[in-house]
Write an enzyme that holds these catalytic residues in place. Structure first.
Site, PDB file in Angstrom:
ATOM      1  N   SER A   4      35.166 -39.250  43.848  1.00 56.45           N
ATOM      2  CA  SER A   4      36.097 -38.499  42.718  1.00 56.45           C
ATOM      3  C   SER A   4      36.665 -37.354  43.484  1.00 56.45           C
ATOM      4  CB  SER A   4      35.555 -38.294  41.562  1.00 56.45           C
ATOM      5  OG  SER A   4      34.505 -37.450  41.681  1.00 56.45           O
ATOM      6  N   GLY A   5      36.232 -36.697  44.525  1.00 57.10           N
ATOM      7  CA  GLY A   5      36.699 -35.347  45.006  1.00 57.10           C
ATOM      8  C   GLY A   5      35.782 -34.328  44.204  1.00 57.10           C
ATOM      9  N   ASP A  30      32.253 -36.127  38.328  1.00 57.61           N
ATOM     10  CA  ASP A  30      31.046 -35.617  37.834  1.00 57.61           C
ATOM     11  C   ASP A  30      30.688 -34.361  38.267  1.00 57.61           C
ATOM     12  OD1 ASP A  30      30.908 -36.419  40.698  1.00 57.61           O
ATOM     13  OD2 ASP A  30      28.450 -36.556  40.409  1.00 57.61           O
ATOM     14  N   GLN A  86      23.363 -37.969  36.650  1.00 57.44           N
ATOM     15  CA  GLN A  86      22.944 -36.614  37.309  1.00 57.44           C
ATOM     16  C   GLN A  86      21.689 -36.249  36.639  1.00 57.44           C
ATOM     17  OE1 GLN A  86      24.136 -34.755  39.816  1.00 57.44           O
ATOM     18  NE2 GLN A  86      26.006 -35.819  40.232  1.00 57.44           N
ATOM     19  N   GLY A 144      23.870 -36.027  43.057  1.00 58.02           N
ATOM     20  CA  GLY A 144      23.094 -34.892  43.077  1.00 58.02           C
ATOM     21  C   GLY A 144      21.888 -34.989  43.965  1.00 58.02           C
ATOM     22  N   CYS A 196      19.537 -53.112  72.230  1.00 52.44           N
ATOM     23  CA  CYS A 196      20.466 -52.922  71.373  1.00 52.44           C
ATOM     24  C   CYS A 196      21.702 -53.594  71.759  1.00 52.44           C
ATOM     25  CB  CYS A 196      20.966 -51.473  71.309  1.00 52.44           C
ATOM     26  SG  CYS A 196      22.248 -50.888  70.016  1.00 52.44           S
ATOM     27  N   CYS A 235      25.018 -53.208  70.802  1.00 52.82           N
ATOM     28  CA  CYS A 235      26.113 -52.373  70.566  1.00 52.82           C
ATOM     29  C   CYS A 235      26.832 -52.217  71.955  1.00 52.82           C
ATOM     30  CB  CYS A 235      25.961 -51.102  70.183  1.00 52.82           C
ATOM     31  SG  CYS A 235      25.730 -49.518  71.156  1.00 52.82           S
TER      32      CYS A 235
HETATM   33 ZN   LIG Z   1      23.450 -49.200  70.842  1.00 51.33          ZN
END
Ligand SMILES: [Zn+2]
Length: 412
Positions: free
Chosen positions: A111-112, A164, A223, A250, A338, A340
């Protein structure tokens, strides 16, 4: 020049097709972990899900194509940052945030409020809204629940958040109680704004690239700071307002980890089973698994991208700081096995050199690895819940993972 949007940009209307928006697929028997599927106007999100943070209309150092290849199904856009720069008029001109940044998947916008409280020069909080000066050039602005909704609608958010007040830590009981009550009243105003504007916007924007408001989801936020009874009453009041999903706000604001867990445990029993739950601004890899065990479904966190820029990579045994001299001659990848791009093709020694030489590729490679690590952790969690092995998986992961001080969760 026209941008070529990925095929998955095609907007599907979840409600129009009569699909269930949130579908619970499996429930762990030894914990509260859930495996579910959330359908939004720009696609499906398998939960538990990690949401990479695209603070200023960009997940730092990675392109939307790379995010897609990493398997990210949703990203977060920070309303405050986009409001300050480039400004909402610019994003409206480009037809919403999806088109502006060329990301075809779902976008959750905050919401900012959180950034106004943490970054901006706060001038005054009143029942009506928040008066502040932005942190970039000091321009004054006023944000109300209604304006927060309007901005998120212009961004084309698939999942919008109510405005909020995120109470600071520490915070005294009376302040936390008043603040949580005001958050409930603000949540109600957000919901009313959506009901008032949803239908007319929907008619007007039928062929607009901006997502039809009626098809967007709106999440309420619980909250109550570190007080069990306030967390409970806030959860009950927000659930009474009947949102599409519920967030725990929060948390991860500097409180000890036990307090963070307790805040979630105090609110969770009052959240409906058939709606998604989102723990905001969390966390380290073990914290995410602990939150999943406590019934949370969605998480956003800047740690994978922020720590990457500091040369820090996540592994199943904890973080590695690739700046350390011990990696200079290390031919192994950041993480063995991994999948990636960084680990498939480059050594720790080379990435260390890039970071030391301040080559952009170094932080990009670590960012790709870290995002892969978080997204893959969620993939494993989903699989383990389906196979009724989540609790074992969580215990084993947490016992092997060494948390260091620099892991302390911190939000934008
Ligand atoms: Zn990786």
């Amino acid at each position: 020049m026209r941008l070529n949007l990925a095929p998955e940009v095609a907007t599907v209307s979840a409600s129009a097709q009569g699909e269930q928006v949130f579908e619970l697929l499996a429930q762990d028997l030894l914990s509260k972990a859930r495996r579910a599927r959330l359908t939004t106007a720009h696609g499906v999100i398998e939960t538990p899900a990690f949401i990479p943070v695209g603070t200023q209309g960009s997940v730092k150092a990675v392109s939307p194509r790379e995010l897609h290849e990493l398997g990210a199904e949703i990203i977060l856009g920070n309303t405050y940052h986009l409001f300050v720069r480039p400004g909402i008029d610019v994003i409206r001109h480009f037809g919403g945030l999806h088109r502006f940044m060329n990301w075809g998947g779902p976008i959750l916008t905050d919401s900012g409020g959180y950034q106004i409280f943490s970054l901006a020069k706060l001038r005054k909080i009143t029942e009506e809204g928040v008066d502040f000066q932005n942190h970039v050039d000091g321009t004054p602005a006023f944000l109300t629940p209604e304006i927060a909704m309007e901005i998120q609608t212009t961004l084309g958010s698939d999942i919008a958040m109510v405005l909020d007040e995120c109470a600071p830590y520490p915070c005294d009981y009376d302040y936390a109680a008043r603040s949580a009550e005001m958050t409930t009243r603000w949540a109600k105003r957000c919901k009313e704004w959506k009901s008032r504007n949803g239908e007319s916007e929907n008619r007007r924007l039928t062929d607009s690239p901006i997502l039809q408001l009626a098809n967007s989801l709106l999440f309420g936020i619980v909250q109550g700071a570190t007080f069990d009874d306030l967390r409970k009453s806030s959860a009950q009041a927000i659930v009474d307002l009947d949102f599409d999903g519920f967030a725990i706000g929060g948390v991860s604001v500097g409180e000890p980890e036990e307090e963070m867990m307790r805040a979630v445990e105090s609110a969770e029993p009052f959240l409906p089973n058939n709606k998604p739950r989102y723990a905001m601004g969390l966390g380290t890899p073990p914290q995410l698994l602990e939150m999943i065990a406590r019934g949370m479904d969605m998480f956003d966190c800047v740690l994978p991208t922020r720590l990457a820029r500091n040369g820090t990579a996540f592994t199943p045994t904890g973080t590695l700081n690739l700046k350390n001299a011990e990696f200079a001659l290390d031919k192994s990848p950041i993480e063995e096995n991994c999948a990636c791009y960084a680990c498939s093709e480059f050594s720790r020694g080379y990435i260390r050199h890039l970071i030391k030489a301040e080559e952009i590729l170094g932080l990009r490679l670590i960012t790709l690895h870290n995002l892969h690590f978080y997204l893959d952790l969620m993939r494993q969690a989903r699989e383990q819940i389906e196979n009724q092995k989540f609790d074992e998986f969580r215990k084993s992961f947490v016992s092997k993972y060494k948390t260091r001080d620099l892991d302390l969760a911190e939000r934008v």
